[in-house]
Write a protein that holds these residues in place. Structure first.
Motif, PDB file in Angstrom:
ATOM      1  N   SER A 296      51.338 -93.969  29.466  1.00 43.91           N
ATOM      2  CA  SER A 296      50.428 -92.979  30.041  1.00 43.91           C
ATOM      3  C   SER A 296      49.123 -93.008  29.281  1.00 43.91           C
ATOM      4  O   SER A 296      49.098 -93.203  28.061  1.00 43.91           O
ATOM      5  CB  SER A 296      51.026 -91.563  29.983  1.00 43.91           C
ATOM      6  OG  SER A 296      51.104 -91.109  28.642  1.00 43.91           O
ATOM      7  N   ALA A 297      48.046 -92.843  30.010  1.00 44.30           N
ATOM      8  CA  ALA A 297      46.746 -92.615  29.397  1.00 44.30           C
ATOM      9  C   ALA A 297      46.463 -91.130  29.565  1.00 44.30           C
ATOM     10  O   ALA A 297      46.358 -90.646  30.693  1.00 44.30           O
ATOM     11  CB  ALA A 297      45.662 -93.455  30.063  1.00 44.30           C
ATOM     12  N   CYS A 298      46.421 -90.409  28.464  1.00 44.20           N
ATOM     13  CA  CYS A 298      46.091 -88.990  28.501  1.00 44.20           C
ATOM     14  C   CYS A 298      47.066 -88.214  29.384  1.00 44.20           C
ATOM     15  O   CYS A 298      48.282 -88.272  29.207  1.00 44.20           O
ATOM     16  CB  CYS A 298      44.648 -88.836  28.955  1.00 44.20           C
ATOM     17  SG  CYS A 298      43.986 -87.174  28.857  1.00 44.20           S
ATOM     18  N   SER A 299      46.561 -87.530  30.413  1.00 45.41           N
ATOM     19  CA  SER A 299      47.380 -86.647  31.242  1.00 45.41           C
ATOM     20  C   SER A 299      48.265 -87.380  32.237  1.00 45.41           C
ATOM     21  O   SER A 299      48.997 -86.747  32.997  1.00 45.41           O
ATOM     22  CB  SER A 299      46.480 -85.657  31.987  1.00 45.41           C
ATOM     23  OG  SER A 299      45.390 -86.326  32.593  1.00 45.41           O
ATOM     24  N   GLY A 300      48.241 -88.712  32.239  1.00 46.53           N
ATOM     25  CA  GLY A 300      49.217 -89.452  33.029  1.00 46.53           C
ATOM     26  C   GLY A 300      50.637 -89.121  32.609  1.00 46.53           C
ATOM     27  O   GLY A 300      51.600 -89.367  33.346  1.00 46.53           O
ATOM     28  N   LEU A 301      50.776 -88.519  31.425  1.00 44.60           N
ATOM     29  CA  LEU A 301      52.093 -88.139  30.930  1.00 44.60           C
ATOM     30  C   LEU A 301      52.768 -87.113  31.838  1.00 44.60           C
ATOM     31  O   LEU A 301      54.004 -87.024  31.857  1.00 44.60           O
ATOM     32  CB  LEU A 301      51.963 -87.582  29.499  1.00 44.60           C
ATOM     33  CG  LEU A 301      53.246 -87.181  28.792  1.00 44.60           C
ATOM     34  CD1 LEU A 301      54.217 -88.355  28.705  1.00 44.60           C
ATOM     35  CD2 LEU A 301      52.943 -86.632  27.398  1.00 44.60           C
ATOM     36  N   TYR A 302      51.997 -86.339  32.592  1.00 44.96           N
ATOM     37  CA  TYR A 302      52.603 -85.352  33.491  1.00 44.96           C
ATOM     38  C   TYR A 302      53.582 -86.027  34.460  1.00 44.96           C
ATOM     39  O   TYR A 302      54.683 -85.526  34.699  1.00 44.96           O
ATOM     40  CB  TYR A 302      51.525 -84.616  34.291  1.00 44.96           C
ATOM     41  CG  TYR A 302      50.894 -83.451  33.566  1.00 44.96           C
ATOM     42  CD1 TYR A 302      51.499 -82.198  33.572  1.00 44.96           C
ATOM     43  CD2 TYR A 302      49.684 -83.578  32.894  1.00 44.96           C
ATOM     44  CE1 TYR A 302      50.918 -81.110  32.934  1.00 44.96           C
ATOM     45  CE2 TYR A 302      49.097 -82.504  32.245  1.00 44.96           C
ATOM     46  CZ  TYR A 302      49.720 -81.277  32.264  1.00 44.96           C
ATOM     47  OH  TYR A 302      49.151 -80.206  31.622  1.00 44.96           O
TER      48      TYR A 302
ATOM     49  N   GLY B 109      49.469 -76.175  28.562  1.00 41.73           N
ATOM     50  CA  GLY B 109      50.040 -76.181  29.913  1.00 41.73           C
ATOM     51  C   GLY B 109      51.183 -77.164  30.046  1.00 41.73           C
ATOM     52  O   GLY B 109      52.208 -76.869  30.669  1.00 41.73           O
ATOM     53  N   PHE B 110      51.027 -78.334  29.443  1.00 41.56           N
ATOM     54  CA  PHE B 110      52.083 -79.329  29.496  1.00 41.56           C
ATOM     55  C   PHE B 110      53.336 -78.828  28.795  1.00 41.56           C
ATOM     56  O   PHE B 110      54.456 -79.006  29.275  1.00 41.56           O
ATOM     57  CB  PHE B 110      51.618 -80.634  28.856  1.00 41.56           C
ATOM     58  CG  PHE B 110      52.640 -81.737  28.902  1.00 41.56           C
ATOM     59  CD1 PHE B 110      52.674 -82.626  29.965  1.00 41.56           C
ATOM     60  CD2 PHE B 110      53.575 -81.880  27.891  1.00 41.56           C
ATOM     61  CE1 PHE B 110      53.623 -83.640  30.018  1.00 41.56           C
ATOM     62  CE2 PHE B 110      54.529 -82.884  27.929  1.00 41.56           C
ATOM     63  CZ  PHE B 110      54.550 -83.757  29.002  1.00 41.56           C
ATOM     64  N   GLY B 111      53.141 -78.185  27.649  1.00 40.35           N
ATOM     65  CA  GLY B 111      54.272 -77.680  26.886  1.00 40.35           C
ATOM     66  C   GLY B 111      55.097 -76.669  27.658  1.00 40.35           C
ATOM     67  O   GLY B 111      56.320 -76.610  27.508  1.00 40.35           O
ATOM     68  N   LYS B 112      54.439 -75.871  28.491  1.00 40.06           N
ATOM     69  CA  LYS B 112      55.175 -74.892  29.311  1.00 40.06           C
ATOM     70  C   LYS B 112      55.995 -75.581  30.390  1.00 40.06           C
ATOM     71  O   LYS B 112      57.100 -75.148  30.724  1.00 40.06           O
ATOM     72  CB  LYS B 112      54.194 -73.907  29.941  1.00 40.06           C
ATOM     73  CG  LYS B 112      53.506 -72.991  28.948  1.00 40.06           C
ATOM     74  CD  LYS B 112      52.492 -72.083  29.628  1.00 40.06           C
ATOM     75  CE  LYS B 112      51.779 -71.196  28.620  1.00 40.06           C
ATOM     76  NZ  LYS B 112      50.729 -70.355  29.274  1.00 40.06           N
ATOM     77  N   SER B 113      55.462 -76.657  30.958  1.00 39.90           N
ATOM     78  CA  SER B 113      56.161 -77.367  32.030  1.00 39.90           C
ATOM     79  C   SER B 113      57.248 -78.291  31.505  1.00 39.90           C
ATOM     80  O   SER B 113      58.285 -78.472  32.153  1.00 39.90           O
ATOM     81  CB  SER B 113      55.157 -78.182  32.861  1.00 39.90           C
ATOM     82  OG  SER B 113      54.197 -77.350  33.471  1.00 39.90           O
ATOM     83  N   PHE B 114      57.008 -78.893  30.341  1.00 41.65           N
ATOM     84  CA  PHE B 114      57.946 -79.881  29.796  1.00 41.65           C
ATOM     85  C   PHE B 114      58.213 -79.574  28.321  1.00 41.65           C
ATOM     86  O   PHE B 114      57.812 -80.329  27.436  1.00 41.65           O
ATOM     87  CB  PHE B 114      57.376 -81.297  29.959  1.00 41.65           C
ATOM     88  CG  PHE B 114      57.048 -81.660  31.380  1.00 41.65           C
ATOM     89  CD1 PHE B 114      58.040 -82.032  32.270  1.00 41.65           C
ATOM     90  CD2 PHE B 114      55.735 -81.613  31.835  1.00 41.65           C
ATOM     91  CE1 PHE B 114      57.747 -82.359  33.583  1.00 41.65           C
ATOM     92  CE2 PHE B 114      55.427 -81.937  33.145  1.00 41.65           C
ATOM     93  CZ  PHE B 114      56.435 -82.313  34.026  1.00 41.65           C
ATOM     94  N   PRO B 115      58.897 -78.467  28.046  1.00 45.45           N
ATOM     95  CA  PRO B 115      59.104 -78.057  26.645  1.00 45.45           C
ATOM     96  C   PRO B 115      59.970 -79.018  25.838  1.00 45.45           C
ATOM     97  O   PRO B 115      59.946 -78.969  24.604  1.00 45.45           O
ATOM     98  CB  PRO B 115      59.798 -76.690  26.792  1.00 45.45           C
ATOM     99  CG  PRO B 115      60.443 -76.720  28.150  1.00 45.45           C
ATOM    100  CD  PRO B 115      59.506 -77.526  29.001  1.00 45.45           C
ATOM    101  N   ALA B 116      60.718 -79.890  26.497  1.00 46.51           N
ATOM    102  CA  ALA B 116      61.593 -80.821  25.766  1.00 46.51           C
ATOM    103  C   ALA B 116      60.840 -82.010  25.192  1.00 46.51           C
ATOM    104  O   ALA B 116      61.380 -82.751  24.369  1.00 46.51           O
ATOM    105  CB  ALA B 116      62.719 -81.314  26.680  1.00 46.51           C
ATOM    106  N   VAL B 117      59.593 -82.223  25.633  1.00 44.76           N
ATOM    107  CA  VAL B 117      58.787 -83.341  25.126  1.00 44.76           C
ATOM    108  C   VAL B 117      58.061 -82.878  23.861  1.00 44.76           C
ATOM    109  O   VAL B 117      57.394 -81.851  23.864  1.00 44.76           O
ATOM    110  CB  VAL B 117      57.773 -83.821  26.182  1.00 44.76           C
ATOM    111  CG1 VAL B 117      56.943 -84.975  25.635  1.00 44.76           C
ATOM    112  CG2 VAL B 117      58.495 -84.235  27.456  1.00 44.76           C
TER     113      VAL B 117
END
Length: 346
Positions: free
Chosen positions: A120-126, A148-156
């Motif tokens: 992923s480049a930057c927000s491609g991680l979503y 915001g990412f942490g709320k959606s994917f707390p396991a990462v």
């Protein structure tokens, strides 16, 4: 590597949220191995990397900027690839709507199972995070998307201050951080698969730079204010313009109307920082602005933001910003060789 005469196949994903600058930049630099073979002896005559733009279907796809990008092959046509790269995505507010690209997510999981490297480049991680493959793994993303990412994917496990992270089996889950750290991603891939000398030649041709200092110097401290604790929010609002006062934590406790123990507990829970750590981040952030926009000596800036001891300010600045105050000024001020700075408000 693919069985196609040793050529490594790279699938660069184009979906409507993708940023054209990142997508086209990655394509151009990786494709340069094919175009610049005569530029340096370090670049092989036959490129070991073949890159193509893939998507949900063939034909043009309008990207986040509204500009079209031609998709060369649909993912349904691709049964095997060596590397998949999801470029930067525009995610307003950092709120990603999962489930929109279930077919793409399934394809990514299938490619990984067949030996592909996912990047992923930057927000491609979503998009990549929806595969579940990054759960429990160290990853990086643009610092502005981290909350915001942490709320959606707390396991990462996120590290937005890091430029590049290769995790997973054999380092096949690769993430790069903020914006142009995609430079580091493509240089890493070239070095890994075409040799370090080839990566260095490409670096020189495009005047690219590895982000050796990490991304901490670029991170802007953004204090959370949507926590719902009115007493803490009131103190935060006061502190925003009074960060330089002496004994700030004592004054914060007094203004909160709470006991010291209760205030410190509630403040840390609401903001994710202890009161003194919060003050330090505010002061260093203001120090950054003054270093970037003024010519004041570092000793004077230290005093302006609340530190009588310049040596302590320098140590704290390096710990939080990743570089010294002087290096920060050199990095972000307009170079003197360019000429006089444009007129404008400081």
């Amino acid at each position: 590597m693919s069985a196609d005469r040793g050529t490594l196949h790279v699938s660069l994903v184009a979906i409507p949220e993708a940023a054209i600058s990142t997508l086209s930049g990655i394509y151009d630099v990786l494709n340069a191995l094919r175009l610049l073979s005569g530029f340096s002896d370090a670049i092989p005559e036959r490129s070991p990397i073949a890159v193509e733009i893939v998507g949900l279907r063939r034909g043009n796809v309008d990207l986040a900027s509204g500009l079209p990008m031609p998709v060369q092959r649909a993912i349904a046509e691709i049964e095997e690839t060596d590397i998949v790269i999801v470029p930067s995505l525009l995610v307003p507010g950092g709120n990603w709507q999962a489930g929109r690209y279930d077919g793409l997510v399934d394809w990514l999981k299938a490619m990984y199972a067949r030996g592909a490297t996912l990047c992923s480049a930057c927000s491609g991680l979503y998009v990549l995070a929806e595969t579940g493959l990054f759960d429990g793994r160290d990853s990086t993303i643009h610092w502005s998307y981290a909350a915001g990412f942490g709320k959606s994917f707390p396991a990462v496990r996120l590290h937005p201050e890091r430029v590049l992270i290769a995790a997973g089996d054999d380092g096949r889950l690769i993430t790069s951080g903020a914006s142009t750290s995609w430079h580091d991603l493509v240089l890493y891939l070239i070095a890994r698969h075409a040799g370090l000398a080839a990566a260095q030649a490409i670096t020189k041709f495009f005047a690219l730079q590895w982000h050796q200092e990490g991304l901490a110097p670029y991170v802007v401290f953004s204090a959370p204010t949507d926590h719902g604790d009115a007493a803490v929010a009131r103190v935060q609002a006061w502190l925003a313009t009074n960060y330089s006062v002496a004994r700030p934590v004592e004054e914060m406790v007094r203004r909160s109307g709470l006991t010291e123990r209760s205030f410190k507990r509630r403040f840390t829970k609401a903001t994710g920082h202890s009161p003194i750590a919060y003050v330090q981040r505010l002061r260093v952030e203001e120090g950054k602005r003054r270093l970037e926009r003024t010519t004041a000596p570092i000793e004077e800036i230290a005093w302006q933001v609340g530190y009588e001891d310049p040596a302590f300010f320098r140590r704290l600045f390096r710990r939080l910003a990743g570089i010294s105050p002087g290096a920060h000024r050199r990095t972000f001020q307009m170079p003197a060789s360019v000429g006089p700075a444009p007129a404008g408000r400081a």
